[in-house]
Design a protein around this motif. Structure first.
Motif, mmCIF file in Angstrom:
data_model
loop_
_atom_site.group_PDB
_atom_site.id
_atom_site.type_symbol
_atom_site.label_atom_id
_atom_site.label_comp_id
_atom_site.label_asym_id
_atom_site.label_seq_id
_atom_site.Cartn_x
_atom_site.Cartn_y
_atom_site.Cartn_z
ATOM 1 N N ARG A 100 -1.440 120.007 -31.132
ATOM 2 C CA ARG A 100 -0.701 119.784 -29.885
ATOM 3 C C ARG A 100 0.766 119.551 -30.223
ATOM 4 O O ARG A 100 1.177 118.452 -30.572
ATOM 5 C CB ARG A 100 -1.301 118.601 -29.127
ATOM 6 C CG ARG A 100 -2.720 118.873 -28.631
ATOM 7 C CD ARG A 100 -3.329 117.673 -27.941
ATOM 8 N NE ARG A 100 -4.599 118.014 -27.315
ATOM 9 C CZ ARG A 100 -5.766 118.011 -27.955
ATOM 10 N NH1 ARG A 100 -5.809 117.685 -29.233
ATOM 11 N NH2 ARG A 100 -6.880 118.338 -27.321
ATOM 12 N N ILE A 101 1.537 120.621 -30.135
ATOM 13 C CA ILE A 101 2.945 120.573 -30.499
ATOM 14 C C ILE A 101 3.676 121.648 -29.702
ATOM 15 O O ILE A 101 3.141 122.744 -29.503
ATOM 16 C CB ILE A 101 3.113 120.793 -32.027
ATOM 17 C CG1 ILE A 101 4.557 120.580 -32.464
ATOM 18 C CG2 ILE A 101 2.626 122.149 -32.452
ATOM 19 C CD1 ILE A 101 4.726 120.588 -33.978
ATOM 20 N N PRO A 102 4.855 121.367 -29.183
ATOM 21 C CA PRO A 102 5.596 122.388 -28.437
ATOM 22 C C PRO A 102 5.908 123.592 -29.332
ATOM 23 O O PRO A 102 6.172 123.441 -30.525
ATOM 24 C CB PRO A 102 6.884 121.666 -28.025
ATOM 25 C CG PRO A 102 6.548 120.214 -28.093
ATOM 26 C CD PRO A 102 5.567 120.070 -29.200
ATOM 27 N N LEU A 103 5.887 124.772 -28.744
ATOM 28 C CA LEU A 103 6.120 126.012 -29.484
ATOM 29 C C LEU A 103 7.438 126.626 -29.061
ATOM 30 O O LEU A 103 7.727 126.744 -27.870
ATOM 31 C CB LEU A 103 4.963 126.997 -29.214
ATOM 32 C CG LEU A 103 4.946 128.303 -29.992
ATOM 33 C CD1 LEU A 103 4.839 128.036 -31.497
ATOM 34 C CD2 LEU A 103 3.769 129.170 -29.530
ATOM 35 N N ARG A 104 8.238 127.029 -30.011
ATOM 36 C CA ARG A 104 9.540 127.627 -29.704
ATOM 37 C C ARG A 104 9.371 128.912 -28.902
ATOM 38 O O ARG A 104 8.363 129.628 -29.033
ATOM 39 C CB ARG A 104 10.321 127.877 -30.994
ATOM 40 C CG ARG A 104 9.679 128.831 -31.970
ATOM 41 C CD ARG A 104 10.377 128.806 -33.326
ATOM 42 N NE ARG A 104 10.131 127.556 -34.040
ATOM 43 C CZ ARG A 104 10.644 127.271 -35.245
ATOM 44 N NH1 ARG A 104 11.423 128.149 -35.857
ATOM 45 N NH2 ARG A 104 10.372 126.114 -35.825
ATOM 46 N N GLN A 105 10.368 129.215 -28.081
ATOM 47 C CA GLN A 105 10.266 130.307 -27.115
ATOM 48 C C GLN A 105 10.071 131.662 -27.789
ATOM 49 O O GLN A 105 9.305 132.499 -27.308
ATOM 50 C CB GLN A 105 11.517 130.351 -26.225
ATOM 51 C CG GLN A 105 11.403 131.318 -25.052
ATOM 52 C CD GLN A 105 10.239 130.992 -24.125
ATOM 53 O OE1 GLN A 105 10.052 129.842 -23.736
ATOM 54 N NE2 GLN A 105 9.440 131.991 -23.781
ATOM 55 N N GLN A 106 10.762 131.901 -28.889
ATOM 56 C CA GLN A 106 10.633 133.197 -29.564
ATOM 57 C C GLN A 106 9.196 133.450 -29.994
ATOM 58 O O GLN A 106 8.687 134.572 -29.868
ATOM 59 C CB GLN A 106 11.567 133.252 -30.774
ATOM 60 C CG GLN A 106 11.575 134.614 -31.461
ATOM 61 C CD GLN A 106 12.523 134.667 -32.651
ATOM 62 O OE1 GLN A 106 13.269 133.726 -32.903
ATOM 63 N NE2 GLN A 106 12.493 135.764 -33.385
ATOM 64 N N ALA A 107 8.537 132.409 -30.491
ATOM 65 C CA ALA A 107 7.140 132.550 -30.896
ATOM 66 C C ALA A 107 6.240 132.767 -29.678
ATOM 67 O O ALA A 107 5.297 133.561 -29.723
ATOM 68 C CB ALA A 107 6.695 131.320 -31.675
ATOM 69 N N LYS A 108 6.539 132.068 -28.572
ATOM 70 C CA LYS A 108 5.773 132.278 -27.336
ATOM 71 C C LYS A 108 5.856 133.731 -26.888
ATOM 72 O O LYS A 108 4.859 134.343 -26.493
ATOM 73 C CB LYS A 108 6.302 131.374 -26.223
ATOM 74 C CG LYS A 108 5.943 129.911 -26.345
ATOM 75 C CD LYS A 108 6.495 129.146 -25.143
ATOM 76 C CE LYS A 108 6.191 127.663 -25.210
ATOM 77 N NZ LYS A 108 6.748 126.934 -24.047
ATOM 78 N N ASP A 109 7.057 134.266 -26.944
ATOM 79 C CA ASP A 109 7.252 135.652 -26.521
ATOM 80 C C ASP A 109 6.499 136.617 -27.432
ATOM 81 O O ASP A 109 5.955 137.631 -26.978
ATOM 82 C CB ASP A 109 8.737 135.999 -26.519
ATOM 83 C CG ASP A 109 9.530 135.214 -25.482
ATOM 84 O OD1 ASP A 109 8.905 134.700 -24.531
ATOM 85 O OD2 ASP A 109 10.760 135.102 -25.632
ATOM 86 N N THR A 110 6.459 136.300 -28.723
ATOM 87 C CA THR A 110 5.808 137.185 -29.689
ATOM 88 C C THR A 110 4.305 137.257 -29.461
ATOM 89 O O THR A 110 3.708 138.336 -29.569
ATOM 90 C CB THR A 110 6.089 136.702 -31.125
ATOM 91 O OG1 THR A 110 7.496 136.718 -31.355
ATOM 92 C CG2 THR A 110 5.407 137.588 -32.152
ATOM 93 N N ILE A 111 3.687 136.140 -29.134
ATOM 94 C CA ILE A 111 2.219 136.130 -29.001
ATOM 95 C C ILE A 111 1.757 136.355 -27.562
ATOM 96 O O ILE A 111 0.555 136.360 -27.295
ATOM 97 C CB ILE A 111 1.616 134.813 -29.523
ATOM 98 C CG1 ILE A 111 2.070 133.626 -28.672
ATOM 99 C CG2 ILE A 111 1.937 134.613 -30.992
ATOM 100 C CD1 ILE A 111 1.355 132.324 -29.018
ATOM 101 N N LYS A 112 2.706 136.564 -26.661
ATOM 102 C CA LYS A 112 2.328 136.798 -25.267
ATOM 103 C C LYS A 112 1.486 138.067 -25.163
ATOM 104 O O LYS A 112 1.831 139.115 -25.698
ATOM 105 C CB LYS A 112 3.580 136.931 -24.399
ATOM 106 C CG LYS A 112 3.275 137.087 -22.914
ATOM 107 C CD LYS A 112 4.564 137.175 -22.099
ATOM 108 C CE LYS A 112 4.258 137.339 -20.613
ATOM 109 N NZ LYS A 112 5.493 137.428 -19.804
ATOM 110 N N ALA A 113 0.380 137.957 -24.462
ATOM 111 C CA ALA A 113 -0.529 139.098 -24.332
ATOM 112 C C ALA A 113 0.058 140.154 -23.409
ATOM 113 O O ALA A 113 0.685 139.842 -22.390
ATOM 114 C CB ALA A 113 -1.881 138.629 -23.796
#
Length: 694
Positions: free
Chosen positions: A421-434
């Protein structure tokens, strides 16, 4: 040893006590894993907070910390995998060991971390190392099967460091290329839950049993000078399942050797302490007499060690013991699993009649089967039968083992919430977005679905080519270089999953000819990807680069792959989730005789070549020579054709017929598939399709 170049000494840390032992014994770096997403999930491992504490402790002692994230990641695990990188960055971890292609895509989001290819990534030659450089990987852990000269060839690049194992247990199969444990019960070595099927007894056609696939331990303590001269940067000790005493002693012995003490005398001391027969065979270019009877050697130190450490299942977690009582007197198979005086589980299974004795298993067989399984943090303590003389079906025995594994997997899951449980940086969120389903993934897996792609062995396929023309795609293995120009454009030339330095020029030439003739390659390793990219050849990713998540598909797409292959290990839920979000067209193997492993070791008995080997669980293998390697091919048919899973939609439904070496049998199988019939009249096995891949 001379001191012109310092080899980094990398030690295992299965838990915090082992970490402290490694550091105090003189390790330069340690590698460790979280409670999930690592290839040794049976070790004690570290929670999120423990990881931070471990990194702080090591840093204060001047020791580097490497985090293992070296498993195949499923669609639902991509968020946790990305957060594991975020956690590593926050903790000050120096590097992360990876296998799944998704991390190549994510690496740019975490510039503060170095990325290392795990041995699970299958880097066995210099082309694999060149790909690592292309992908921004700082270090590659080389395959254990390499000789000194092959290690030297792979270590020539200044931009990528190499790391080699120098001590510890060895798998019979090349790391990352083994499905045996998964095939036998859904517990995947590629996901950290291997049950070590290579350590059990295997029976040949004559009924003789022996631990034929059980490898001796690796030991290169007398080869450190040669390793250094080969250009290697780091030597690694295997052993995250070991106890702190073992870690301390082994690391200390290697530290003494690196610091100049005579290696031969240390080797004798090491042999006594580890207590197993050891070998430097692969490093010396030998492939025989590497396995069989790898139990403890008879020495006082070895005997003493047996009381302290068990390398097969030793962890720092306190175990719970359970017993099983089987009742069949009421015409049903009922197993009571007693975990404590207050706690029990009941397993109900069909009681199938056994008409032929050779097809059944007795109480002793079942007890042995259960004793060889991995039950997370529990240990099997015995089984009783109300009808001990009765024969049971192999299916019933295997189902019992699977149900027990499921019970204790769920108990472990409830007891240890390993969620990061840790906030994820936006670039990584965008990369793993389905993403949305690729439009080419439109063929559903229904009862009426037909195969539209076939995999075959070229020497056999060329003799019955007319029977294969009706299929939209044909992938051929073992293609002769001179025959490539005669292939039809819808026939793909497959590069092997494992090949070594001496075969690179051959496959480079094949790739160039494929490009010139408009033939697509199927690549099955990172070395194969590099060869295709250098040649400018069109390629798809085959079973050697099988995937479970959409971000891995994105990584392959960005490298230039035209299609990707869903892992044959996947259960139906994981298949469906990937098919709904993959940006690449997908292939799904729906039937065939799959390759369950690849080894470079030679079983000493030549008479076994071509024979079937069988273990207590009923896994049947045929040893199939393939250049320098041997393929362990299932002798039991796999098929999920006829399943009604309309949510699963892919580009290609594939039949793996490469194990059929008889042209007449290949022709018959192809004709049956064209008509929508099962490819074989034999009963088929669904692998993990209806169970849960762990």
């Amino acid at each position: 040893m001379n001191n012109e170049k310092k080899l980094e000494l990398l030690a295992p840390a299965g838990n915090f006590d082992c970490l402290k032992s490694a550091v105090s014994a003189g390790a330069d770096a340690v590698y460790l894993g979280l409670e999930t997403l690592n290839a040794r999930r049976g070790a004690g491992n570290f929670s999120s907070e423990q990881l931070k504490e471990a990194a702080r402790f090591a840093r204060c002692e001047g020791v580097k910390t490497y985090l293992t994230l070296n498993t195949h990641i499923s669609f639902r695990e991509t968020g946790q995998a990305a957060r594991a990188l975020e956690l590593a960055a926050e903790a000050g971890i120096e590097a992360v060991l990876i296998t799944d292609p998704m991390f190549i895509e994510l690496a740019g989001s975490f510039p503060e971390l170095d990325f290392h290819f795990s041995t699970q990534a299958g880097i066995e030659n210099s082309m694999g190392v060149q790909f690592a450089s292309r992908a921004g990987i700082k270090r590659a852990v080389l395959a254990r099967e390499l000789s000194e000269e092959e290690i030297k060839a792979a270590s020539r690049m200044d931009s990528v460091e190499t790391e080699v194992f120098v001590q510890g247990a060895m798998c019979f199969c090349v790391s990352g290329r083994c499905l045996l444990s998964s095939w036998g019960g859904g517990r995947s070595g590629n996901r950290g839950t291997c049950t070590s099927p290579c350590r059990v007894l295997w029976k040949d056609a004559r009924g003789a049993e022996a631990p034929r696939l059980s490898m001796h331990d690796l030991s290169l303590i007398e080869r450190l000078e040669e390793i250094k001269k080969a250009g290697v940067s780091c030597i690694k000790i295997e052993g995250r399942l070991k106890k702190p005493e073992w870690v301390y002693k082994t690391v200390q012995l290697f530290r003494r050797a690196l610091d100049g003490e005579a290696e031969a005398s240390i080797h004798n001391e090491l042999s006594d302490y580890t207590g197993r027969k050891q070998t430097a065979g692969y490093f010396d270019g030998q492939r025989i007499k590497l396995c069989g009877g790898s139990g403890r050697i008879s020495s006082e130190a070895g005997k003493d060690l047996e009381n302290k450490e068990d390398s097969a299942s030793g962890t720092e977690k306190s175990k719970e013991f359970f017993t099983v009582s089987v009742s069949t007197t009421n015409g049903k198979f009922e197993a009571e699993v007693r975990i404590s005086e207050e706690e029990k589980e009941i397993i109900h299974l069909p009681l199938t009649a056994v008409k032929k004795a050779k097809r059944g298993v007795n109480a002793e067989n079942i007890a042995y089967l259960l004793a060889t399984q991995n039950y997370q943090n529990a240990e099997f303590a015995g089984i009783e039968f109300d009808e001990p003389e009765r024969l049971y079906s192999k299916k019933t025995a295997n189902s019992l083992a699977e149900e027990l594994s499921r019970i204790f997997h769920q108990r472990q899951k409830k007891a240890h919430d390993s969620t990061i449980r840790i906030p994820l940086r936006q670039q990584a969120k965008d990369t793993i977005k389905a993403s949305q389903r690729n439009k080419e993934n439109k063929f559903p897996l229904t009862r009426e679905a037909k195969v539209n792609s076939v995999r075959a062995d070229y020497p056999c396929a060329k003799q019955v080519a007319g029977s294969l023309y009706a299929f939209e795609q044909v992938v051929v293995e073992n293609l002769e270089l001179g025959k490539l120009s005669s292939l039809r454009k819808n026939w793909l030339a497959a590069l092997p999953q494992v090949f070594y330095e001496d075969r690179i020029e051959y496959f480079k030439t094949l790739a160039e000819k494929a490009r010139d003739n408009g033939i697509t390659l199927e690549v099955n390793s990172w070395a194969g990807v590099e060869i295709a990219l250098q040649a400018g050849a069109e390629f798809t990713a085959g079973p050697g680069l099988m995937i479970l998540n959409h971000t891995a598909a994105k990584a392959l797409k960005n490298l230039g792959a035209k299609e990707a292959m869903i892992s044959i290990e996947a259960d139906k839920k994981k298949i469906r989730e990937l098919s709904e979000a993959s940006p690449l067209p997908l292939s799904l193997t729906v039937c065939g005789f799959p390759c369950l492993g690849i080894t470079r070791a030679k079983i000493d008995e030549k008479a076994l070549e071509g024979q079937t080997l069988e273990d207590e669980r009923g896994i049947r293998l045929k040893l199939e020579p393939s250049n320098e390697n041997t393929i362990l091919r299932s002798q039991d048919a796999y098929s999920i054709l006829g399943s009604d899973e309309r949510g699963i939609k892919v580009r290609r439904l594939c039949a793996d017929l490469a194990g059929i070496k008889d042209p007449a049998k290949l022709k018959d199988a192809a004709n049956r598939l064209r008509k929508g019939l099962p490819f074989t009249k034999k009963k088929s096995f669904q692998f993990n399709f209806q169970r849960n891949l762990t």
